[in-house]
Motif scaffolding. Structure first.
Motif: not given
Length: 193
Positions: A39-42, A95-98, A121-126
């Motif tokens: 899970i990434a954070y922007a 490779q963040a998925t969200a 989005i969201p198929k690759q990353t939510s």
């Protein structure tokens, strides 16, 4: 007497704020329950004014990941400058998925940047963001959000101020934190297999 909305006040005032700590915990829990482990954070842009939500959201992101035994994705502590650069780093390279975005402005920039990089989005990353603004409902995909209860904040602030004005002898400053509402839309799904 005075009441501050969505900000901190001095020792003689009261404050009504959204509970960003609880909201961030609940968003991370929601993504974890969907199966996301990267899970990434922007974070905010350089143009954001200093606000307690900046630290509360970021620090809780880190603490929540730690509770689940997860590591933060590189770039979580950087100023958000470019959606394509952010996506290339966190989604393609790490490779963040969200992604949890600091606010709806970053989320919409991420949607636009994802399109230019052919990231689905969201198929690759939510993608989840704070602030359930109108634009979150009209973009494609519509954004899953953690929304501030604006009407409730306004009503409680007015009631608190009137209470202080009408009963000055009983006046005690208050810090009132309100729960935010998770609205699930089309930008989140379980991670790709």
């Amino acid at each position: 007497p005075y009441v501050v909305i969505n900000g901190l006040c001095g020792p003689t005032g009261s404050s009504v704020i959204p509970d960003d700590i609880d909201a961030t915990r609940r968003v991370i829990n929601y993504l974890y329950d969907l199966g996301h482990r990267r899970i990434a954070y922007a974070g905010p842009t350089a143009g954001h004014k200093k606000h307690r939500s900046i630290e509360d959201r970021h620090d809780t992101y880190l603490a929540s990941l730690k509770e689940y035994g997860l590591k933060p994705i590189e770039g979580h502590d950087k100023i958000f400058n470019s959606a394509p650069a952010f996506l290339a780093s966190v989604v393609l390279q790490n490779q963040a998925t969200a992604i949890l975005a600091y606010d709806h402005v970053e989320a919409i920039k991420i949607l636009h940047g994802a399109h230019s990089l052919d990231i689905q989005i969201p198929k690759q990353t939510s993608l989840v963001c704070f602030n359930d603004e109108y634009m979150c409902t009209v973009v494609t995909p519509s954004l899953t959000t953690m929304g501030v209860p604006l009407r409730q904040i306004g009503r409680i602030a007015a009631e608190t101020l009137l209470e202080h004005i009408n009963s000055p002898a009983d006046y005690k400053p208050k810090l009132i934190k309100l729960k935010q509402e998770l609205t699930i839309r089309n930008s989140t799904t379980p991670p790709p297999k």
